[in-house]
Enzyme design. Structure first.
Site, PDB file in Angstrom:
ATOM      1  CB  SER A  64     -43.414   9.051   2.264  1.00 28.45           C
ATOM      2  OG  SER A  64     -42.954   8.307   3.054  1.00 28.45           O
TER       3      SER A  64
HETATM    4  N1  SAH Z   1     -41.116   4.385   2.944  1.00 27.59           N
HETATM    5  C1  SAH Z   1     -42.359   3.913   3.622  1.00 27.59           C
HETATM    6  C2  SAH Z   1     -42.466   5.039   4.862  1.00 27.59           C
HETATM    7  C3  SAH Z   1     -41.786   5.021   6.001  1.00 27.59           C
HETATM    8  S1  SAH Z   1     -42.026   6.379   7.782  1.00 27.59           S
HETATM    9  C4  SAH Z   1     -43.756   4.183   2.937  1.00 27.59           C
HETATM   10  O1  SAH Z   1     -44.281   4.233   1.442  1.00 27.59           O
HETATM   11  O2  SAH Z   1     -44.540   3.829   4.055  1.00 27.59           O
HETATM   12  C5  SAH Z   1     -40.278   5.318   7.964  1.00 27.59           C
HETATM   13  C6  SAH Z   1     -40.507   3.766   8.022  1.00 27.59           C
HETATM   14  O3  SAH Z   1     -38.659   4.274   8.465  1.00 27.59           O
HETATM   15  C7  SAH Z   1     -40.803   4.034   9.149  1.00 27.59           C
HETATM   16  O4  SAH Z   1     -41.596   2.631   8.790  1.00 27.59           O
HETATM   17  C8  SAH Z   1     -39.694   3.666  10.122  1.00 27.59           C
HETATM   18  O5  SAH Z   1     -40.107   2.493  11.464  1.00 27.59           O
HETATM   19  C9  SAH Z   1     -38.447   3.095   9.592  1.00 27.59           C
HETATM   20  N2  SAH Z   1     -37.543   2.774  10.369  1.00 27.59           N
HETATM   21  C10 SAH Z   1     -36.601   3.633  10.710  1.00 27.59           C
HETATM   22  N3  SAH Z   1     -35.126   3.645  11.030  1.00 27.59           N
HETATM   23  C11 SAH Z   1     -35.252   2.812   9.836  1.00 27.59           C
HETATM   24  C12 SAH Z   1     -34.176   1.442  10.553  1.00 27.59           C
HETATM   25  N4  SAH Z   1     -32.713   2.510  11.209  1.00 27.59           N
HETATM   26  N5  SAH Z   1     -33.482   0.740   9.597  1.00 27.59           N
HETATM   27  C13 SAH Z   1     -35.041   0.508   9.311  1.00 27.59           C
HETATM   28  N6  SAH Z   1     -35.682   1.108   9.398  1.00 27.59           N
HETATM   29  C14 SAH Z   1     -36.087   1.846  10.015  1.00 27.59           C
END
Ligand code: SAH
Length: 216
Positions: A64
């Site tokens: 993010s």
């Molecule tokens: N918080 C993260 C941003 C990640 S982007 C950081 O600091 O880097 C969003 C993430 O959510 C992705 O890695 C994606 O794989 C995950 N995601 C999407 N759907 C999900 C679900 N149902 N359960 C767990 N993770 C999920």
């Protein structure tokens, strides 16, 4: 990859930029100033680690934008020892910010590769968190209820299972909307069946998807 003088200087500048963009929570700014974001980045984007933008990580996901992390974390109002559940571990950067603020972090990721990598990254930096490989729609009822829940992927509405795992008085922060754009939403649990929603600007996240991916 170590933290050095140059990275520290860039972080300080990033914190100033976030202040100018309206972030006022000093604890959040302190954590962003301390956590070395470059350690969480794909090597191809290292030089951009302190640019206020989202960047690709593995498994086709993104780390993010710092401003987004700052807004979501500010809305959570994290206090020392709070139990926080994160859906979407991704790079682990958001989890590290929460750990730096003294939260007890529980974080779920649906890609096995990211789940494994984020654990390594956080432990190499000395942060502890509980990592789960799974579908975040179900939350982690065994470890709840939580003081705060942060969803870092886009979803149309908050799954009931997650609302149920929020303490009364707890805060849930989620980008609600379709795949093109979402409204950052704060949900306050004011009573057993009483949830108050408020809106906090437009953002773009990768979608929250069902199931898991064993890509490692
Ligand atoms: N918080 C993260 C941003 C990640 S982007 C950081 O600091 O880097 C969003 C993430 O959510 C992705 O890695 C994606 O794989 C995950 N995601 C999407 N759907 C999900 C679900 N149902 N359960 C767990 N993770 C999920």
């Amino acid at each position: 990859m170590i933290d050095d003088f140059e990275a520290k200087g860039k972080r300080k500048k990033l914190v100033e930029e976030l202040r100018q963009k309206g972030i006022t929570d000093e604890e959040v700014l302190r954590a962003i100033n301390i956590v070395p974001r470059h350690i969480f980045m794909d090597p191809a984007f290292l030089i951009h680690a302190y640019v206020d933008k989202a960047f690709p990580i593995s498994s086709g996901q993104t780390i993010s934008q710092p401003y987004t992390v700052a807004v979501q974390t500010s809305l959570l109002q994290v206090k020392m020892r709070d139990k926080i559940l994160e859906i979407g571990t991704g790079s682990g950067y958001q989890a590290a910010i929460l750990a730096e603020m003294g939260a007890r972090v529980f974080t779920i990721e649906r890609f096995r590769e990211l789940y494994l990598r984020a654990q390594q990254t956080l432990s190499s930096l000395g942060y502890s968190a509980d990592f789960f490989y799974g579908d975040g729609h179900a939350g982690q009822p065994k470890y709840g209820p939580f003081d705060g829940i942060i969803i870092t992927a886009a979803i149309k509405e908050v799954p009931d299972a997650l609302l149920k795992q929020l303490k009364i008085g707890g805060r849930l922060v989620v980008p609600l909307g379709d795949n093109s754009t979402q409204v950052m939403t704060l949900v306050l649990r004011e009573g057993e069946e009483n949830f108050k929603y408020s809106s906090h600007g437009y953002f773009v996240f990768v979608p929250m998807l069902k199931g898991t991916v064993n890509d490692n």
